[in-house]
Write an enzyme that holds these catalytic residues in place. Sequence first.
Site, mmCIF file in Angstrom:
data_model
loop_
_atom_site.group_PDB
_atom_site.id
_atom_site.type_symbol
_atom_site.label_atom_id
_atom_site.label_comp_id
_atom_site.label_asym_id
_atom_site.label_seq_id
_atom_site.Cartn_x
_atom_site.Cartn_y
_atom_site.Cartn_z
ATOM 1 N N GLY A 11 46.778 83.449 22.014
ATOM 2 C CA GLY A 11 48.128 84.016 21.905
ATOM 3 C C GLY A 11 49.001 83.152 20.999
ATOM 4 N N ARG A 25 50.772 69.474 5.103
ATOM 5 C CA ARG A 25 51.505 68.454 4.336
ATOM 6 C C ARG A 25 50.913 67.063 4.560
ATOM 7 N NH1 ARG A 25 56.890 70.781 3.355
ATOM 8 N NH2 ARG A 25 56.356 72.573 2.063
ATOM 9 N N ARG A 72 41.668 86.619 19.133
ATOM 10 C CA ARG A 72 40.704 86.177 20.136
ATOM 11 C C ARG A 72 39.362 86.634 19.574
ATOM 12 N NH1 ARG A 72 45.223 87.555 23.695
ATOM 13 N NH2 ARG A 72 46.017 85.556 24.417
ATOM 14 N N ASP A 103 43.628 76.424 26.043
ATOM 15 C CA ASP A 103 42.380 75.759 26.434
ATOM 16 C C ASP A 103 41.133 76.562 26.097
ATOM 17 O OD1 ASP A 103 42.926 77.516 28.429
ATOM 18 O OD2 ASP A 103 43.106 76.018 30.022
ATOM 19 N N THR A 125 50.803 77.129 23.134
ATOM 20 C CA THR A 125 50.900 78.285 24.043
ATOM 21 C C THR A 125 52.244 78.248 24.756
ATOM 22 O OG1 THR A 125 50.130 79.234 26.137
ATOM 23 C CG2 THR A 125 49.494 76.959 25.733
ATOM 24 N N ILE A 126 52.817 79.433 24.954
ATOM 25 C CA ILE A 126 54.108 79.474 25.656
ATOM 26 C C ILE A 126 53.948 79.176 27.152
ATOM 27 C CG2 ILE A 126 55.116 81.147 24.042
ATOM 28 C CD1 ILE A 126 54.842 83.231 26.410
ATOM 29 N N ASP A 127 52.709 79.189 27.638
ATOM 30 C CA ASP A 127 52.487 79.082 29.091
ATOM 31 C C ASP A 127 52.605 77.659 29.643
ATOM 32 O OD1 ASP A 127 51.865 81.785 28.917
ATOM 33 O OD2 ASP A 127 49.721 81.399 28.690
ATOM 34 N N ASP A 129 50.280 75.673 30.130
ATOM 35 C CA ASP A 129 49.262 75.617 31.196
ATOM 36 C C ASP A 129 48.048 74.761 30.810
ATOM 37 O OD1 ASP A 129 48.289 77.280 29.213
ATOM 38 O OD2 ASP A 129 47.561 78.825 30.570
ATOM 39 N N ARG A 162 73.387 94.784 41.978
ATOM 40 C CA ARG A 162 71.969 95.093 42.202
ATOM 41 C C ARG A 162 71.122 93.835 42.346
ATOM 42 N NH1 ARG A 162 71.334 99.463 37.280
ATOM 43 N NH2 ARG A 162 71.757 101.339 38.494
ATOM 44 N N MET A 169 56.177 85.787 31.507
ATOM 45 C CA MET A 169 54.769 85.513 31.197
ATOM 46 C C MET A 169 54.306 84.181 31.805
ATOM 47 S SD MET A 169 53.913 86.773 27.370
ATOM 48 C CE MET A 169 53.373 88.459 27.087
ATOM 49 N N ARG A 171 50.477 83.740 32.055
ATOM 50 C CA ARG A 171 49.069 83.942 32.396
ATOM 51 C C ARG A 171 48.851 83.567 33.867
ATOM 52 N NH1 ARG A 171 44.430 83.197 27.929
ATOM 53 N NH2 ARG A 171 44.924 80.991 28.003
ATOM 54 N N GLY A 185 69.382 80.442 37.912
ATOM 55 C CA GLY A 185 69.901 80.448 39.289
ATOM 56 C C GLY A 185 69.282 81.537 40.135
ATOM 57 N N ALA A 186 67.981 81.761 39.965
ATOM 58 C CA ALA A 186 67.319 82.837 40.712
ATOM 59 C C ALA A 186 67.354 82.570 42.216
ATOM 60 C CB ALA A 186 65.872 82.952 40.247
ATOM 61 N N GLU A 222 53.954 86.328 35.868
ATOM 62 C CA GLU A 222 53.025 87.459 35.703
ATOM 63 C C GLU A 222 51.759 87.285 36.537
ATOM 64 O OE1 GLU A 222 51.160 86.227 31.366
ATOM 65 O OE2 GLU A 222 50.895 88.257 32.072
HETATM 66 P P1 ADP Z 1 43.786 80.392 24.477
HETATM 67 O O1 ADP Z 1 43.289 79.490 23.407
HETATM 68 O O2 ADP Z 1 45.220 80.772 24.284
HETATM 69 O O3 ADP Z 1 43.459 79.883 25.873
HETATM 70 P P2 ADP Z 1 41.633 82.338 24.694
HETATM 71 O O4 ADP Z 1 41.169 81.904 26.047
HETATM 72 O O5 ADP Z 1 41.719 83.798 24.430
HETATM 73 O O6 ADP Z 1 43.064 81.788 24.300
HETATM 74 O O7 ADP Z 1 40.635 81.649 23.619
HETATM 75 C C1 ADP Z 1 40.851 81.820 22.241
HETATM 76 C C2 ADP Z 1 39.534 81.882 21.533
HETATM 77 O O8 ADP Z 1 38.834 80.637 21.702
HETATM 78 C C3 ADP Z 1 38.538 82.920 22.038
HETATM 79 O O9 ADP Z 1 38.800 84.203 21.541
HETATM 80 C C4 ADP Z 1 37.238 82.384 21.482
HETATM 81 O O10 ADP Z 1 37.113 82.646 20.106
HETATM 82 C C5 ADP Z 1 37.426 80.889 21.664
HETATM 83 N N1 ADP Z 1 36.822 80.497 22.944
HETATM 84 C C6 ADP Z 1 37.318 80.663 24.182
HETATM 85 N N2 ADP Z 1 36.459 80.220 25.120
HETATM 86 C C7 ADP Z 1 35.389 79.751 24.460
HETATM 87 C C8 ADP Z 1 34.152 79.173 24.861
HETATM 88 N N3 ADP Z 1 33.838 78.990 26.145
HETATM 89 N N4 ADP Z 1 33.281 78.817 23.884
HETATM 90 C C9 ADP Z 1 33.581 78.993 22.582
HETATM 91 N N5 ADP Z 1 34.728 79.552 22.148
HETATM 92 C C10 ADP Z 1 35.617 79.923 23.055
HETATM 93 O O1 F6P Z 2 48.899 82.830 26.662
HETATM 94 C C1 F6P Z 2 50.060 83.434 26.182
HETATM 95 C C2 F6P Z 2 50.239 84.802 26.801
HETATM 96 O O2 F6P Z 2 51.435 85.360 26.288
HETATM 97 C C3 F6P Z 2 50.252 84.833 28.329
HETATM 98 O O3 F6P Z 2 51.484 84.433 28.856
HETATM 99 C C4 F6P Z 2 49.903 86.275 28.601
HETATM 100 O O4 F6P Z 2 49.259 86.400 29.838
HETATM 101 C C5 F6P Z 2 48.966 86.611 27.476
HETATM 102 O O5 F6P Z 2 49.169 85.654 26.447
HETATM 103 C C6 F6P Z 2 49.174 87.990 26.909
HETATM 104 O O6 F6P Z 2 48.191 88.235 25.982
HETATM 105 P P1 F6P Z 2 48.180 89.474 24.983
HETATM 106 O O7 F6P Z 2 49.010 89.112 23.811
HETATM 107 O O8 F6P Z 2 46.753 89.649 24.634
HETATM 108 O O9 F6P Z 2 48.774 90.640 25.718
#
Ligand code: ADP
Ligand code: F6P
Length: 319
Positions: A11, A25, A72, A103, A125-127, A129, A162, A169, A171, A185-186, A222
């Site tokens: 993402g 650069r 992906r 990751d 990543t915005i997450d 995580d 309301r 988001m 994940r 302030g939720a 989410e």
């Molecule tokens: P993020 O990097 O945001 O966690 P994804 O989990 O979708 O997003 O992984 C991004 C890309 O990294 C995948 O589409 C794939 O090309 C590669 N990838 C993910 N997991 C593996 C893995 N176990 N082995 C090799 N490549 C991977």
């Molecule tokens: O990892 C970033 C993220 O925006 C998550 O917060 C969300 O679950 C996911 O990607 C959404 O993925 P997609 O763009 O494939 O809908």
Amino acid sequence: MKTIGVLTSGGDAPGMNAAVRAVVRAALAKNMKVYGIRRGYNGLIYDDLCEMDLRSVSDIIHRGGTVLYTARSPEFKTEEGMQKALQTCQKYGIEGCVVIGGDGSYRGARDLSLRGVPCIGLPGTIDNDIACTEYTIGFDTAMNTAMEMIDRLRDTSQSHERCSVVEVMGRGAGHLALETGIAVGATAILVPEVSYDLDSIIAKMRKTQKSGKKHFIIVVAEGVGHVEELAKKIEEITGIESRATILGHVQRGGNPSLRDRVVASEMGYDAVELLEKGIGNRVVAMRDSKIVDFDIYEALQMTKPFNINLYNIANEISI
Ligand code: ADP
Ligand code: F6P
């Protein structure tokens, strides 16, 4: 190393462009040749890359998204896909790569490193995580975007008296929901890391209603989901009109904040320094506000703590 590649994967996140710029650069400043690889690992599989020069990354530091596109790539997880990627690296003399993503992307970077192309992962990543780092590029911008959107919902919730149930988001993680929730302030913040009890949320709403509160915001990660159902239940039980909103992909766009630009620039530079020394299979991370690096394998074994202290504070002061 004399020739490296850079790609964005998974993402997108605001600040990825600033990271690409820093990598390009820094590499050029160190007299390295640098290729921009398009659409994540697909660019290596399908030979979709171009040599970058100083001006290839002009006017992008402030732009959201990623000029390299992202994807992906399920094919990259197969041995056949990996072999095609290795052939492309050989064809262009790419000796190392900077991979900006989450990751999942790190797993790909580890696999490529193990097959002879040392990679450095940058957390994008915005997450927020990724376990090895306290901060990921894009998190600050996304939090601020979500906060601003929820401030708008608050206006209309206040006018109509309301309850607004908002999904943000993240994940499988609740970091974005937690920080955004406390900032708006939720009344309640629902995250996958902590189980929730609807009865206590309702009891809290009733209690605060008695002290004069007339509108409510409930932030839901989410990973918890079901905001429509939740809003319906709250309305049925309390009689307070409730609306569900899913903020969605708006959180992934927009100009990166100052923090995201600065962190992306520093991390991008450090990634190139590692490759220059011939060091690969590492991820750049932030620990105690300092930029450090870890072995990818070790980084992938780590677990990310959830800020339960902040969660408890949010809970106690939203009365
Ligand atoms: P993020 O990097 O945001 O966690 P994804 O989990 O979708 O997003 O992984 C991004 C890309 O990294 C995948 O589409 C794939 O090309 C590669 N990838 C993910 N997991 C593996 C893995 N176990 N082995 C090799 N490549 C991977
Ligand atoms: O990892 C970033 C993220 O925006 C998550 O917060 C969300 O679950 C996911 O990607 C959404 O993925 P997609 O763009 O494939 O809908």
